[in-house]
Write a protein that holds these residues in place. Structure first.
Motif, short mmCIF file in Angstrom:
data_model
loop_
_atom_site.label_atom_id
_atom_site.label_comp_id
_atom_site.label_asym_id
_atom_site.label_seq_id
_atom_site.Cartn_x
_atom_site.Cartn_y
_atom_site.Cartn_z
N LEU A 40 -30.43 12.87 3.80
CA LEU A 40 -30.24 14.48 4.25
C LEU A 40 -29.64 13.81 5.82
CD1 LEU A 40 -30.09 17.21 4.86
CD2 LEU A 40 -32.51 17.41 5.78
N ILE A 41 -30.52 13.05 6.73
CA ILE A 41 -30.13 12.32 7.66
C ILE A 41 -29.29 11.08 8.01
CG2 ILE A 41 -31.32 10.82 9.87
CD1 ILE A 41 -33.83 11.58 8.84
N GLY A 42 -28.87 10.76 7.21
CA GLY A 42 -27.51 9.93 6.82
C GLY A 42 -26.13 11.14 6.42
N ARG A 43 -25.83 12.04 5.97
CA ARG A 43 -25.58 13.19 6.25
C ARG A 43 -25.11 13.51 7.95
NH1 ARG A 43 -22.67 13.86 1.82
NH2 ARG A 43 -21.62 15.58 1.83
N ILE A 44 -26.55 13.35 7.99
CA ILE A 44 -26.30 14.64 9.24
C ILE A 44 -25.60 13.87 10.58
CG2 ILE A 44 -27.68 15.39 11.62
CD1 ILE A 44 -29.36 16.30 9.57
N VAL A 45 -25.87 12.04 10.28
CA VAL A 45 -25.78 11.50 11.56
C VAL A 45 -24.11 11.14 10.98
CG1 VAL A 45 -25.92 8.80 12.01
CG2 VAL A 45 -27.85 10.32 12.02
N ASP A 46 -23.72 11.02 9.65
CA ASP A 46 -22.24 10.45 8.91
C ASP A 46 -21.15 11.53 9.75
OD1 ASP A 46 -22.37 7.99 8.50
OD2 ASP A 46 -22.52 9.18 6.88
N GLY A 47 -21.88 12.83 10.50
CA GLY A 47 -20.84 14.33 10.75
C GLY A 47 -20.81 15.23 9.14
N LYS A 48 -21.15 15.33 8.38
CA LYS A 48 -20.52 15.67 6.62
C LYS A 48 -21.95 17.06 6.89
CE LYS A 48 -19.31 11.74 5.03
NZ LYS A 48 -18.91 11.03 3.65
N LEU A 49 -22.77 17.27 8.18
CA LEU A 49 -23.63 17.74 7.54
C LEU A 49 -24.42 19.07 9.11
CD1 LEU A 49 -24.84 19.52 5.13
CD2 LEU A 49 -27.26 18.14 6.15
N SER A 50 -24.01 19.47 9.39
CA SER A 50 -23.81 20.56 10.45
C SER A 50 -25.44 21.07 10.36
CB SER A 50 -22.70 22.17 10.45
OG SER A 50 -23.72 22.51 11.40
N VAL A 51 -26.33 20.64 11.47
CA VAL A 51 -27.91 21.26 11.72
C VAL A 51 -27.79 22.84 11.87
CG1 VAL A 51 -29.74 20.48 13.08
CG2 VAL A 51 -28.17 19.00 12.30
N ALA A 52 -27.07 23.32 12.50
CA ALA A 52 -26.43 24.63 12.64
C ALA A 52 -26.27 25.05 11.53
CB ALA A 52 -25.64 24.58 13.67
N GLY A 53 -25.48 24.63 11.31
CA GLY A 53 -25.40 25.77 8.96
C GLY A 53 -26.79 25.68 8.50
N LEU A 54 -27.57 24.01 8.60
CA LEU A 54 -28.26 24.03 7.41
C LEU A 54 -29.58 25.22 8.17
CD1 LEU A 54 -29.40 22.06 5.81
CD2 LEU A 54 -30.64 20.83 7.18
N VAL A 55 -29.87 25.21 9.76
CA VAL A 55 -30.83 26.28 9.99
C VAL A 55 -30.04 27.74 9.28
CG1 VAL A 55 -31.88 26.72 12.40
CG2 VAL A 55 -31.68 24.20 12.31
N ASP A 56 -29.21 28.07 9.37
CA ASP A 56 -28.84 29.26 9.06
C ASP A 56 -29.17 29.16 8.12
OD1 ASP A 56 -27.90 29.87 12.02
OD2 ASP A 56 -25.54 29.43 11.25
N ALA A 57 -28.55 28.53 7.40
CA ALA A 57 -28.76 28.65 5.72
C ALA A 57 -30.40 28.72 5.74
CB ALA A 57 -28.14 27.36 4.84
N PHE A 58 -31.57 27.56 5.91
CA PHE A 58 -32.77 28.41 5.45
C PHE A 58 -33.23 29.53 6.14
CE2 PHE A 58 -33.32 23.96 5.27
CZ PHE A 58 -33.79 23.59 3.97
N ARG A 59 -32.80 30.24 7.34
CA ARG A 59 -32.89 31.57 7.26
C ARG A 59 -32.21 32.04 7.04
NH1 ARG A 59 -31.72 30.56 14.44
NH2 ARG A 59 -33.58 29.51 14.73
N GLY A 60 -31.58 32.19 6.16
CA GLY A 60 -30.37 32.89 5.15
C GLY A 60 -29.81 33.80 5.18
N LYS A 61 -28.57 32.92 7.31
CA LYS A 61 -27.28 33.87 7.20
C LYS A 61 -26.06 33.24 5.78
CE LYS A 61 -29.04 34.55 11.27
NZ LYS A 61 -28.95 33.64 13.06
N ARG A 62 -25.51 34.06 6.36
CA ARG A 62 -24.32 32.93 4.74
C ARG A 62 -23.05 32.98 6.53
NH1 ARG A 62 -23.66 36.89 -0.19
NH2 ARG A 62 -25.74 36.65 -1.27
N SER A 63 -22.47 32.26 5.63
CA SER A 63 -21.36 31.90 6.59
C SER A 63 -20.22 31.44 5.56
CB SER A 63 -21.44 30.11 7.07
OG SER A 63 -20.55 29.54 7.49
N SER A 64 -19.01 31.91 5.77
CA SER A 64 -17.26 31.16 4.87
C SER A 64 -16.97 29.80 5.65
CB SER A 64 -16.76 32.79 4.99
OG SER A 64 -16.35 32.70 5.78
N SER A 65 -17.56 29.19 6.72
CA SER A 65 -16.88 28.22 6.94
C SER A 65 -17.81 26.74 6.71
CB SER A 65 -16.77 28.72 8.47
OG SER A 65 -18.15 28.29 9.11
#
Length: 65
Positions: A40-65
């Motif tokens: 998980l940390i490796g994907r964040i560092v590589d820029g392949k995972l958005s921290v804001a998107g991850l936080v939104d997913a844990f909060r139950g928010k949906r995203s189309s992007s």
């Protein structure tokens, strides 16, 4: 030759299996959690995972992007 992702999966499976056999379940569990966090940390560092998107997913928010 075996593809890189398959080779990596085999290696991860072998490490986890040997950990369970030699050290027991709780060591296996700790190693599995540490590997997941490292990935998980490796994907964040590589820029392949958005921290804001991850936080939104844990909060139950949906995203189309």
């Amino acid at each position: 030759m075996i593809p890189s992702s398959t080779r990596t999966g085999i290696l991860v499976g072998a490490v986890l299996a040997l950990t369970w056999i030699v050290l027991g379940f709780w060591a296996f569990f700790f190693v599995a959690v540490a590997m997941a966090l490292g990935a998980l940390i490796g994907r964040i560092v590589d820029g392949k995972l958005s921290v804001a998107g991850l936080v939104d997913a844990f909060r139950g928010k949906r995203s189309s992007s």
